[in-house]
Design a protein around this motif. Structure first.
Motif, PDB file in Angstrom:
ATOM      1  N   TYR A  80      39.469  39.092  31.025  1.00 37.16           N
ATOM      2  CA  TYR A  80      38.774  37.309  31.330  1.00 37.16           C
ATOM      3  C   TYR A  80      37.091  37.711  30.861  1.00 37.16           C
ATOM      4  CZ  TYR A  80      40.867  37.228  35.527  1.00 37.16           C
ATOM      5  OH  TYR A  80      41.637  37.364  36.855  1.00 37.16           O
ATOM      6  N   LEU A  81      36.647  37.171  29.524  1.00 33.92           N
ATOM      7  CA  LEU A  81      35.804  36.979  28.358  1.00 33.92           C
ATOM      8  C   LEU A  81      34.801  36.125  28.901  1.00 33.92           C
ATOM      9  CD1 LEU A  81      35.350  37.980  25.210  1.00 33.92           C
ATOM     10  CD2 LEU A  81      36.605  35.592  25.054  1.00 33.92           C
ATOM     11  N   SER A  82      33.798  37.086  28.202  1.00 36.21           N
ATOM     12  CA  SER A  82      32.457  36.370  29.471  1.00 36.21           C
ATOM     13  C   SER A  82      32.107  34.639  28.338  1.00 36.21           C
ATOM     14  CB  SER A  82      31.642  37.253  28.749  1.00 36.21           C
ATOM     15  OG  SER A  82      31.290  38.229  27.321  1.00 36.21           O
ATOM     16  N   GLU A  83      30.889  33.857  29.028  1.00 35.24           N
ATOM     17  CA  GLU A  83      30.764  32.470  28.167  1.00 35.24           C
ATOM     18  C   GLU A  83      30.679  33.049  27.165  1.00 35.24           C
ATOM     19  OE1 GLU A  83      28.056  30.662  30.366  1.00 35.24           O
ATOM     20  OE2 GLU A  83      29.605  29.099  30.571  1.00 35.24           O
ATOM     21  N   ASP A  84      29.815  33.855  26.519  1.00 36.76           N
ATOM     22  CA  ASP A  84      29.520  34.032  25.485  1.00 36.76           C
ATOM     23  C   ASP A  84      29.864  35.246  24.155  1.00 36.76           C
ATOM     24  OD1 ASP A  84      28.862  37.045  25.978  1.00 36.76           O
ATOM     25  OD2 ASP A  84      26.639  37.182  26.039  1.00 36.76           O
ATOM     26  N   GLU A  85      31.713  35.285  24.961  1.00 41.90           N
ATOM     27  CA  GLU A  85      32.696  36.090  24.214  1.00 41.90           C
ATOM     28  C   GLU A  85      32.490  37.378  23.623  1.00 41.90           C
ATOM     29  OE1 GLU A  85      34.297  33.566  21.243  1.00 41.90           O
ATOM     30  OE2 GLU A  85      34.384  32.038  22.226  1.00 41.90           O
ATOM     31  N   PHE A  86      31.068  37.945  24.617  1.00 44.15           N
ATOM     32  CA  PHE A  86      30.843  39.547  24.400  1.00 44.15           C
ATOM     33  C   PHE A  86      32.070  40.699  25.154  1.00 44.15           C
ATOM     34  CE2 PHE A  86      27.955  42.952  23.849  1.00 44.15           C
ATOM     35  CZ  PHE A  86      27.394  43.544  22.818  1.00 44.15           C
ATOM     36  N   ASP A  87      31.443  40.270  26.426  1.00 40.32           N
ATOM     37  CA  ASP A  87      31.941  40.940  27.177  1.00 40.32           C
ATOM     38  C   ASP A  87      33.584  41.006  27.235  1.00 40.32           C
ATOM     39  OD1 ASP A  87      30.148  43.145  27.594  1.00 40.32           O
ATOM     40  OD2 ASP A  87      28.532  41.234  28.826  1.00 40.32           O
ATOM     41  N   TRP A  88      34.612  41.883  27.950  1.00 43.21           N
ATOM     42  CA  TRP A  88      35.663  41.551  28.431  1.00 43.21           C
ATOM     43  C   TRP A  88      35.692  42.594  29.935  1.00 43.21           C
ATOM     44  CZ3 TRP A  88      39.577  38.951  25.415  1.00 43.21           C
ATOM     45  CH2 TRP A  88      39.592  38.567  24.472  1.00 43.21           C
ATOM     46  N   LEU A  89      36.893  42.168  30.251  1.00 44.61           N
ATOM     47  CA  LEU A  89      36.951  42.818  31.497  1.00 44.61           C
ATOM     48  C   LEU A  89      38.703  42.680  31.563  1.00 44.61           C
ATOM     49  CD1 LEU A  89      34.324  41.358  34.266  1.00 44.61           C
ATOM     50  CD2 LEU A  89      34.143  43.346  32.880  1.00 44.61           C
ATOM     51  N   CYS A  90      38.773  43.892  31.798  1.00 46.08           N
ATOM     52  CA  CYS A  90      40.797  43.682  32.763  1.00 46.08           C
ATOM     53  C   CYS A  90      40.462  43.370  34.212  1.00 46.08           C
ATOM     54  CB  CYS A  90      40.734  45.624  32.695  1.00 46.08           C
ATOM     55  SG  CYS A  90      40.064  46.521  34.062  1.00 46.08           S
ATOM     56  N   GLU A  91      41.801  43.013  34.727  1.00 50.51           N
ATOM     57  CA  GLU A  91      41.762  42.339  35.636  1.00 50.51           C
ATOM     58  C   GLU A  91      41.697  43.622  36.816  1.00 50.51           C
ATOM     59  OE1 GLU A  91      46.076  40.035  37.945  1.00 50.51           O
ATOM     60  OE2 GLU A  91      46.169  41.906  36.608  1.00 50.51           O
ATOM     61  N   ASN A  92      41.666  44.764  37.143  1.00 47.73           N
ATOM     62  CA  ASN A  92      40.941  45.719  37.864  1.00 47.73           C
ATOM     63  C   ASN A  92      39.305  45.800  37.925  1.00 47.73           C
ATOM     64  OD1 ASN A  92      43.434  45.837  38.889  1.00 47.73           O
ATOM     65  ND2 ASN A  92      43.205  48.350  37.604  1.00 47.73           N
ATOM     66  N   CYS A  93      38.910  45.701  36.669  1.00 48.35           N
ATOM     67  CA  CYS A  93      37.479  45.540  37.303  1.00 48.35           C
ATOM     68  C   CYS A  93      36.794  44.548  37.335  1.00 48.35           C
ATOM     69  CB  CYS A  93      36.898  46.039  35.723  1.00 48.35           C
ATOM     70  SG  CYS A  93      37.157  47.935  35.594  1.00 48.35           S
ATOM     71  N   TYR A  94      37.849  42.865  36.826  1.00 48.66           N
ATOM     72  CA  TYR A  94      37.448  41.585  36.717  1.00 48.66           C
ATOM     73  C   TYR A  94      37.245  41.578  38.332  1.00 48.66           C
ATOM     74  CZ  TYR A  94      36.838  36.327  37.419  1.00 48.66           C
ATOM     75  OH  TYR A  94      36.360  34.685  37.784  1.00 48.66           O
ATOM     76  N   ASN A  95      38.148  41.833  39.466  1.00 46.65           N
ATOM     77  CA  ASN A  95      38.390  41.734  41.043  1.00 46.65           C
ATOM     78  C   ASN A  95      36.796  42.348  41.239  1.00 46.65           C
ATOM     79  OD1 ASN A  95      40.768  40.145  40.497  1.00 46.65           O
ATOM     80  ND2 ASN A  95      41.948  41.938  40.055  1.00 46.65           N
ATOM     81  N   GLU A  96      37.370  43.170  40.724  1.00 43.65           N
ATOM     82  CA  GLU A  96      36.043  44.267  41.325  1.00 43.65           C
ATOM     83  C   GLU A  96      34.665  43.441  41.626  1.00 43.65           C
ATOM     84  OE1 GLU A  96      34.438  47.852  43.449  1.00 43.65           O
ATOM     85  OE2 GLU A  96      36.689  47.543  43.196  1.00 43.65           O
ATOM     86  N   LEU A  97      34.787  42.724  40.875  1.00 47.58           N
ATOM     87  CA  LEU A  97      32.890  42.354  40.170  1.00 47.58           C
ATOM     88  C   LEU A  97      33.412  40.873  41.032  1.00 47.58           C
ATOM     89  CD1 LEU A  97      30.890  41.575  38.645  1.00 47.58           C
ATOM     90  CD2 LEU A  97      32.214  39.715  36.983  1.00 47.58           C
ATOM     91  N   GLN A  98      34.256  40.452  41.058  1.00 50.81           N
ATOM     92  CA  GLN A  98      34.692  39.115  42.301  1.00 50.81           C
ATOM     93  C   GLN A  98      33.795  39.935  43.343  1.00 50.81           C
ATOM     94  OE1 GLN A  98      34.800  36.567  41.124  1.00 50.81           O
ATOM     95  NE2 GLN A  98      34.278  37.100  39.047  1.00 50.81           N
ATOM     96  N   SER A  99      34.506  40.926  44.032  1.00 51.67           N
ATOM     97  CA  SER A  99      34.914  41.424  45.234  1.00 51.67           C
ATOM     98  C   SER A  99      32.648  41.666  45.485  1.00 51.67           C
ATOM     99  CB  SER A  99      35.648  43.137  45.816  1.00 51.67           C
ATOM    100  OG  SER A  99      35.192  43.626  44.952  1.00 51.67           O
ATOM    101  N   LYS A 100      32.341  42.419  44.623  1.00 54.97           N
ATOM    102  CA  LYS A 100      30.822  42.680  44.742  1.00 54.97           C
ATOM    103  C   LYS A 100      29.789  41.139  44.838  1.00 54.97           C
ATOM    104  CE  LYS A 100      30.894  47.115  43.875  1.00 54.97           C
ATOM    105  NZ  LYS A 100      30.551  48.360  42.819  1.00 54.97           N
ATOM    106  N   LYS A 101      30.041  40.066  44.932  1.00 58.34           N
ATOM    107  CA  LYS A 101      29.706  38.554  44.252  1.00 58.34           C
ATOM    108  C   LYS A 101      28.717  38.136  45.577  1.00 58.34           C
ATOM    109  CE  LYS A 101      29.948  36.997  40.085  1.00 58.34           C
ATOM    110  NZ  LYS A 101      30.358  36.090  39.179  1.00 58.34           N
TER     111      LYS A 101
END
Length: 101
Positions: A80-101
């Motif tokens: 996953y790539l941030s809207e500003d195209e600066f930050d990348w996330l692997c699938e595991n970290c993206y899923n972790e992020l989503q679980s904390k929202k």
């Protein structure tokens, strides 16, 4: 895993690393000046252009903003790539992020 508040608030889109690398390859092939904008000194840009036959995707890579896993044209998992195209996330970290929202 500790995900900063800054990253938590960013919007991310699913990106294919292979497609992203293919776009970079085309961009850098069509605009050689990009090599010199991204790579310093110019002699190193010249060397890398020669070694890669002008294929920037051969040297392009980034890292997950959280776990620092390498993301490149050989990455097969979802990333996953941030809207500003600066930050990348692997699938595991993206899923972790989503679980904390």
């Amino acid at each position: 895993m500790d995900i900063s508040d800054e990253i938590k608030n960013e919007k991310f889109a699913l990106v294919s690393p292979q497609e992203y690398a293919a776009k970079l390859k085309e961009m850098f092939f069509n605009n050689v000046a990009l090599w010199y904008e991204r790579i310093i000194p110019a002699s190193k840009a010249d060397e890398l252009m020669k070694v890669t036959n002008g294929d920037f995707s051969e040297i392009w890579h980034d890292h997950c903003a959280v776990c620092f896993k390498t993301i490149d044209k050989h990455t097969t998992e979802k990333v996953y790539l941030s809207e500003d195209e600066f930050d990348w996330l692997c699938e595991n970290c993206y899923n972790e992020l989503q679980s904390k929202k």
